[in-house]
Design a protein around this motif. Sequence first.
Motif, PDB file in Angstrom:
ATOM      1  N   GLY A 155       0.811  -1.213   0.000  1.00  0.00           N
ATOM      2  CA  GLY A 155       0.000   0.000   0.000  1.00  0.00           C
ATOM      3  C   GLY A 155       0.845   1.264   0.000  1.00  0.00           C
ATOM      4  O   GLY A 155       0.503   2.254  -0.661  1.00  0.00           O
ATOM      5  N   HIS A 156       1.966   1.246   0.753  1.00  0.00           N
ATOM      6  CA  HIS A 156       2.846   2.410   0.769  1.00  0.00           C
ATOM      7  C   HIS A 156       3.414   2.686  -0.618  1.00  0.00           C
ATOM      8  O   HIS A 156       3.492   3.847  -1.049  1.00  0.00           O
ATOM      9  N   VAL A 157       3.834   1.633  -1.310  1.00  0.00           N
ATOM     10  CA  VAL A 157       4.411   1.814  -2.650  1.00  0.00           C
ATOM     11  C   VAL A 157       3.351   2.344  -3.616  1.00  0.00           C
ATOM     12  O   VAL A 157       3.628   3.225  -4.450  1.00  0.00           O
ATOM     13  N   ARG A 158       2.129   1.822  -3.523  1.00  0.00           N
ATOM     14  CA  ARG A 158       1.063   2.320  -4.400  1.00  0.00           C
ATOM     15  C   ARG A 158       0.792   3.806  -4.141  1.00  0.00           C
ATOM     16  O   ARG A 158       0.593   4.587  -5.087  1.00  0.00           O
ATOM     17  N   ASN A 159       0.755   4.199  -2.876  1.00  0.00           N
ATOM     18  CA  ASN A 159       0.548   5.621  -2.560  1.00  0.00           C
ATOM     19  C   ASN A 159       1.700   6.479  -3.064  1.00  0.00           C
ATOM     20  O   ASN A 159       1.496   7.609  -3.535  1.00  0.00           O
ATOM     21  N   ARG A 160       2.890   5.941  -2.956  1.00  0.00           N
ATOM     22  CA  ARG A 160       4.063   6.668  -3.428  1.00  0.00           C
ATOM     23  C   ARG A 160       4.008   6.879  -4.945  1.00  0.00           C
ATOM     24  O   ARG A 160       4.354   7.954  -5.449  1.00  0.00           O
ATOM     25  N   ILE A 161       3.565   5.857  -5.655  1.00  0.00           N
ATOM     26  CA  ILE A 161       3.424   5.970  -7.107  1.00  0.00           C
ATOM     27  C   ILE A 161       2.352   7.001  -7.459  1.00  0.00           C
ATOM     28  O   ILE A 161       2.530   7.833  -8.364  1.00  0.00           O
ATOM     29  N   LYS A 162       1.247   6.972  -6.716  1.00  0.00           N
ATOM     30  CA  LYS A 162       0.144   7.895  -7.004  1.00  0.00           C
ATOM     31  C   LYS A 162       0.536   9.342  -6.750  1.00  0.00           C
ATOM     32  O   LYS A 162       0.183  10.245  -7.519  1.00  0.00           O
ATOM     33  N   GLU A 163       1.314   9.579  -5.694  1.00  0.00           N
ATOM     34  CA  GLU A 163       1.696  10.946  -5.352  1.00  0.00           C
ATOM     35  C   GLU A 163       2.676  11.538  -6.357  1.00  0.00           C
ATOM     36  O   GLU A 163       2.659  12.747  -6.609  1.00  0.00           O
ATOM     37  N   HIS A 164       3.538  10.700  -6.932  1.00  0.00           N
ATOM     38  CA  HIS A 164       4.593  11.208  -7.810  1.00  0.00           C
ATOM     39  C   HIS A 164       4.437  10.719  -9.243  1.00  0.00           C
ATOM     40  O   HIS A 164       5.399  10.691  -9.999  1.00  0.00           O
ATOM     41  N   GLN A 165       3.237  10.314  -9.601  1.00  0.00           N
ATOM     42  CA  GLN A 165       3.015   9.752 -10.928  1.00  0.00           C
ATOM     43  C   GLN A 165       3.270  10.766 -12.036  1.00  0.00           C
ATOM     44  O   GLN A 165       3.703  10.420 -13.134  1.00  0.00           O
ATOM     45  N   SER A 166       3.030  12.048 -11.743  1.00  0.00           N
ATOM     46  CA  SER A 166       3.162  13.078 -12.778  1.00  0.00           C
ATOM     47  C   SER A 166       4.611  13.269 -13.230  1.00  0.00           C
ATOM     48  O   SER A 166       4.859  13.601 -14.394  1.00  0.00           O
ATOM     49  N   HIS A 167       5.570  13.106 -12.341  1.00  0.00           N
ATOM     50  CA  HIS A 167       6.966  13.327 -12.700  1.00  0.00           C
ATOM     51  C   HIS A 167       7.838  12.096 -12.440  1.00  0.00           C
ATOM     52  O   HIS A 167       9.046  12.214 -12.262  1.00  0.00           O
ATOM     53  N   LEU A 168       7.220  10.915 -12.418  1.00  0.00           N
ATOM     54  CA  LEU A 168       7.959   9.689 -12.135  1.00  0.00           C
ATOM     55  C   LEU A 168       8.007   8.814 -13.381  1.00  0.00           C
ATOM     56  O   LEU A 168       6.969   8.546 -14.011  1.00  0.00           O
ATOM     57  N   TYR A 169       9.234   8.408 -13.740  1.00  0.00           N
ATOM     58  CA  TYR A 169       9.389   7.470 -14.849  1.00  0.00           C
ATOM     59  C   TYR A 169       9.215   6.066 -14.274  1.00  0.00           C
ATOM     60  O   TYR A 169      10.133   5.473 -13.732  1.00  0.00           O
ATOM     61  N   LEU A 170       8.002   5.559 -14.395  1.00  0.00           N
ATOM     62  CA  LEU A 170       7.639   4.320 -13.715  1.00  0.00           C
ATOM     63  C   LEU A 170       7.978   3.112 -14.573  1.00  0.00           C
ATOM     64  O   LEU A 170       7.607   3.043 -15.755  1.00  0.00           O
TER      65      LEU A 170
END
Length: 372
Positions: A155-170
């Motif tokens: 859950g922490h990783v999913r939240n982290r992805i959601k918070e920084h999705q705009s500038h994160l090269y996933l």
Amino acid sequence: MVPKTAKEPQFLPDEKDTVPPEPTQFTFCSSTLDGSLQASSLSDLQTLYEPLNEILDDERQYNGLWWLDVTAPSEDDIETLSRIFNLHPLTNEDIKVRENREKIELFGPYYFLSLRPARKVETDEGVRTSPINVYAVVFRDGVLSFSMGSNPHVGHVRNRIKEHQSHLYLTSDWICYALIDDIVDGFAPFISQVERGVEAMEDSVSITRPDDIGLALQQIYHRRKEVLHIRQLLNDKTDVIRSFARHCDAFGASSSQVGLYLSDIQDHVLTMMANLDAAEQMLSRGQSKYLSQLSFDSTRMRNQISHALSRLTVIAGIVVPLQFVTGLFGMNINVPAKSDRVDSLTAWFSILGVLVALIVLFFVIARRIRVL
């Protein structure tokens, strides 16, 4: 550089809460979705999100990065997913038998990650850390993860992805990195708790009463056991991180620059290991002090008992001869200086004087030889 979000220390539920089997839960998130989808079975998840069929098909034509997490899977679920994603039999076996060894293994189109987070468990001996198993099968275009018990890391990783999705090269490699990072960060509350307990123990060494030393030594034993357990888990994490960094090129992680962030995790692990070493030294020093104090108290108690016994021995040495003399005159004998014509107490006082003189003589001798 990938930003790290501040995470509040969280503990997993006690082991007693997981005695009833936990319900299986499938969670799916994707770069094409704003949130995550949850269902109790894979078929229900397919009903909620039809494009999932594109991932489960042999052609794998899904357009985007995906992540499918399964919490408390049954053996049938593991077998089904292994068949759908064409997992190697060794990977399937490791997941089904709950392999405890932490490792990263490369299997052609994917690599297999095995990790052991820690959770808080209440036992008769006190609070300790108990590992659970988390596995991740990392493909180039997605991640399939298995959590054998409830844990907050996914859950922490999913939240982290959601918070920084705009500038994160996933990428899937970044998800693997973030999962390792969050699991390593999960040890911080345990280490802080150990450090607070060790500091409290260090402050109470000089004021601990002799009657409480046994309890203090028992607490030190449990603390050292907990430190050893956490250190062992962190040691395994170091090997996993080194293996991940060594095989980054083979895993195709060079494009996502995940290797740049692994040194940060490794530094964090080394810092926590150093804190544990310092706590272990303080516990060892406190144990030595308690044992020294216990030895000193035991020696002092033995000396006191020996001194008391020596006094009793002197008293017995004085009383026994006197009792022998008085016992003689308690028999049917003629009392000295007593006749029909004369009735005098001179002999009685003479005998009493001799007894008193013997008592004084014995006490003087005992003082000279320092028995009293």
